[in-house]
Structures are given as C-alpha cells and as structure tokens.
Scaffold this motif. Sequence first.
Motif, PDB file in Angstrom:
ATOM      1  N   HIS A  36     120.398   2.137  35.035  1.00  9.90           N
ATOM      2  CA  HIS A  36     120.431   3.533  35.660  1.00  9.90           C
ATOM      3  C   HIS A  36     121.466   3.442  36.106  1.00  9.90           C
ATOM      4  CE1 HIS A  36     118.084   6.229  38.589  1.00  9.90           C
ATOM      5  NE2 HIS A  36     119.220   6.429  38.089  1.00  9.90           N
TER       6      HIS A  36
ATOM      7  N   GLU B 110     116.674  10.053  33.820  1.00  8.30           N
ATOM      8  CA  GLU B 110     115.959   9.566  35.006  1.00  8.30           C
ATOM      9  C   GLU B 110     114.924  11.453  34.686  1.00  8.30           C
ATOM     10  OE1 GLU B 110     116.094   9.575  39.500  1.00  8.30           O
ATOM     11  OE2 GLU B 110     118.243   8.764  38.254  1.00  8.30           O
TER      12      GLU B 110
ATOM     13  N   SER C 295     110.767   9.979  37.604  1.00  8.88           N
ATOM     14  CA  SER C 295     111.319   9.281  39.030  1.00  8.88           C
ATOM     15  C   SER C 295     110.270  10.448  40.229  1.00  8.88           C
ATOM     16  CB  SER C 295     112.884  10.034  38.947  1.00  8.88           C
ATOM     17  OG  SER C 295     113.600   8.614  38.964  1.00  8.88           O
TER      18      SER C 295
ATOM     19  N   SER D 106     111.294   4.572  38.856  1.00  7.08           N
ATOM     20  CA  SER D 106     112.489   4.633  39.864  1.00  7.08           C
ATOM     21  C   SER D 106     112.460   4.899  41.094  1.00  7.08           C
ATOM     22  CB  SER D 106     113.808   5.563  39.893  1.00  7.08           C
ATOM     23  OG  SER D 106     114.187   5.700  38.512  1.00  7.08           O
TER      24      SER D 106
ATOM     25  N   ASN E 227     116.411  -0.085  43.213  1.00  4.44           N
ATOM     26  CA  ASN E 227     117.287   0.720  43.471  1.00  4.44           C
ATOM     27  C   ASN E 227     118.915   0.189  43.659  1.00  4.44           C
ATOM     28  OD1 ASN E 227     119.382   3.052  43.869  1.00  4.44           O
ATOM     29  ND2 ASN E 227     118.084   3.895  42.548  1.00  4.44           N
TER      30      ASN E 227
ATOM     31  N   ASP F   5     121.467   3.127  39.433  1.00  4.84           N
ATOM     32  CA  ASP F   5     121.952   4.828  40.068  1.00  4.84           C
ATOM     33  C   ASP F   5     122.889   4.728  40.744  1.00  4.84           C
ATOM     34  OD1 ASP F   5     120.968   6.822  40.713  1.00  4.84           O
ATOM     35  OD2 ASP F   5     119.438   6.129  42.460  1.00  4.84           O
TER      36      ASP F   5
END
Length: 538
Positions: free
Chosen positions: A312, A383, A408, A437, A471, A499
């Motif tokens: 990610h 995402e 997400s 996410s 995350n 992220d």
Amino acid sequence: MSRTPTQSDPDNAAVAERLEAFAALLDLAGASYYTARAYRRAAELVRGLGAPVAQLVRSGRARDLRGIGPGIEARLVELVETGRIEELDELEKEVRPELVGFGRLLGLSPKRSVEIGQALGIWTAAELREAIEAGRLTSVPGIGPKTEEKLRAGLAAAGRPRPRRGLTLNRARALVDGIAAAVGGVAAGDPRRWADSSERLAIVSSDNNVVERFAQLPQIVAVTDGGVGVTVEGVPVQLVTTPPEAFGTALLRATGTDAYVEPLEPLPDAPTEEEVYARLGVPFCPPELREEAHRRAPPPLVEVADIRGDLHCHTTWSDGKASVLEMAEGAIARGYDYLAICDHTPSVGAVPGLTADDVLRQGEEIAAANEVLAPFRVLRGIECDILRDGSLDLPDSVLAELDWVQASVHGGQRNPAREITARTVEAMRNPYVRCLSHPKGRIINHRPENALDLAEVFEVALETGVALEVNGLPDRLDLRGEHVRRAVEAGVKIVASTDAHSVGGLGNMELALHTARRGWATAGDLLNTRPLAEILRR
C-alpha cells in the motif's frame, strides 16, 4: 561550502532536533502555521535521509530535497557551519521556552504562561512553581482561585506527569531515541513498547554524570523537582538513574505498564532484562507485549527481515510526492521483492483520485518501470473507495486487470455500526478485493475509531480470503495491536503496510510491523512475508 566534512558535523538526528525546536518556538512566537509546519516536515525529511544531511548542505545540494526552499536551506547551512541557528537563540530569549514548557505541562497555554511571566516578572520553571505555591497567580488578570487550584494539582502530579495528550509513535520515538543517544542511555516507557500514543516517556541510564547532561540538552527546557525533564511543548520525559548491576531491573520497570510489572514484583536486581526474567523463572517477554499481566512464553514474533514487500503506497498520480519509479527504487533499497501502487479513486474527495482511464494509463508507467527493475515487481494496485451502498468506486472490469485491490472507507466514519459494517462487508465480498485498508478509521488524537463490527468483518474475511491491514501511518496504526490479536486468533490474515506517500514514508513499515507484534503476530500471520507468487495468487 565545498570544504571536506569534519567529525564535528551534526548528524541527521541532531539537525532534525534543532529544526523541530525552531518550529516549536516559531509556533510560540505567533509565526505562520505553514512556516512552522514546513520546518517540522523538513525535520522529518532529514531524520529519514539515508545519507548525512551535512554532506548535502556542504555540496550545495540541500534544495534537491523535496520541500527544502531557500529559507530552510539557509538555516541548514548556518546549523552545519556554526552548530547553531541565530534566530533560534533569539527566539529562546524572547519566548522563554523554560517557562512555556513547564506551563504547558501544568495545563497553561503558551500565551498565558508568557502573560504570567510578564505580570509577575518570572521567567523560569522554578519561579513559576514558587509563584503557584505562594498563591501569587490570582493577582494576574484572568486567573482566579479555580485556575490556581488546578495548577497546584498539576504540581502535585509532577512526580510522574503525563502530557496533555499522547504523542504519536513516530514523534515519541524520535524524542526519546534522540535524548537516549545524547546521554548514553536507553529509551523506555510507552515508545519502547511501540504504543500507538505515548504518555509515559523515559530514559534509563547508569552513567554517574547523566543528570547534568540531561538538563543541558536542547530538547529539555526545564527539569522538575522529581527529575522529570520537560520539552518546550510541555512533554515530560522521565530520567531513571540506576547502578549498572540493577540496570536490567530499572529498564524492565520503566518499560512495562503497571499492570504488567506489578504482578512480577519484587523484581530481582540484574544488569540485563534477560537476567531479570531468568531469575524470576519467567520466559523473556518482548517490550511490545508488556501491556497486561501474563507469564506466557511468546511466539516468535514477526521481524522486519521477514517482510518481502509493501502492499500500500501512493504516487504523484494521486496525493503522493514521488513517481512510480522513485517509490519502487525506495522499496528495492529496503530489500523488498515487490511494491503495490495503490493510489486513490475519485470518491475519496479530498485529494485527486484515479478514474478508469487513469488506471489504464498508470498501468503503462508501471509496465515501463517493471522492464527496468526486473526481477523486482511493481504491482498494479488501487486503494478503491467503498461507496455508501457497499459498491466500489471503479467497475469490476477495471479491478479485474489489477494485481492488488485495497478497499477503503473514507467518508461516513461516524455512521452507526449497522450501516458501516454492512457497507464494509458488502465490499469485501467483491471478488477482486484483496485487503481492507485501515478498518477502524481512526486518526489518533483527532478522530475516534468507527463502529465497525470486527467480529462480523473477521467472519467475512475468513469466508472471502480478504486480509486486514495494519496501516503504518503514525496517526492511524490501524488495526491496532488488540485488534490484530483478535484477528490472528480468528485465523484472519494481516497485511502490514505503510500507506507511504513518499519514499521516506516507506519507513512506516517499522511502525506497522511493531503494531502487528503488539498483537502477537508471527511471520506466518502476515501476507506480505510471502513470495510474490503467493501474493499474485487470488
């Protein structure tokens, strides 16, 4: 500017600390929010550099760094050449950081602390303490008996104080690691347990001269009667001094929560933590697991070396600061085999998002990068926002072409549990979704966790094979440790991701990984410890 660097050049951590101190004083002096933020971001950038910043400054290449303009460059040159920033010295005289820092610890705003200092002619923490104890503050306009009583209560708690709100993990670790390195101690407290938000910060040292060095550090503007250092932002840092033969005992006490340590008491004196545990007849416990009372032998927790890739990250196609190739090269430098580019989709709203056409065009850039970087693999990912009805922001025909799809929720985080759970599990049942996410949607110190029913999410994850993300953004760390543990116990797979929105942001893997460790996760529990072929297998 071209002369050879010397051994006296400040290291990156020292430069970052001075930039952060400058940003804090700019705040107190009423400077523009954006100016102070620019210096804080510069500090974060310098701290994460792989090369000495002093070398870049001396070669005139400081402005090659993203976000470094002429103003910050001038401060860096001054700091590297002279070891100081003249304007910082002037601000320290004007703002009186000792008074402001101690006042913040007690709950006063910087403005109010300065007003008290001017009204009473006091400028130090000791003078403020004396004024409170003598009942002199009620002579200051706007301060009544109730405020003074609160300050007296703050003084009484100064032996083991807490900041007004917890520090995010990245800030807390940077602070205690910098202080520990400067005084030859070991960082302890909440940051050593990799707690999401740190309130108890500590340094343990057996050096006879550490108290004096600690008080003189630039990070510390005041020291309480109990030996607790205070930063200009009012953050308390406890200094624990101990004989060498009891160092391990002091470190264990200063690291674990009261709930963990008290059932182990009385602790035997020993120079290392390993010896303390051995004398107790208890298996060694990694710092991350010293939260609650237990004497269990932990499993072999996941290590940084186990991570094969990051699933990610963002690029300049949405709200990132680096290109596909730059992010991939950063991942290669970390020894990874693969990296998933997961930029946003349009419904995220606050930042640019990729349309179906954008995804196709980005795929061409990713393909070009893969030709250059093979055998390393850049994965085509996204995402993808989960819409209100649980559908996804891009059509299945686009998602089917991708290697990795993160789903997400961004808007509607405060919706009731039934709504947000139904929306989420509907998206998880899409055949192309691989990972959910930041499931609980929190922003540490700003937004609480949403009402998502994790028990139902776990059931659907087992049904669909969708993994749940830890995350690594410092203000998210979502899932948190307790939730990771529940997921692992349920048999749900975890992905530790960064992220990252910049190459430096790839360093968030350490935060994600240790958060997973706080949930007792092993390498086998994480999906991105596996080779590329397994990641690509749907």
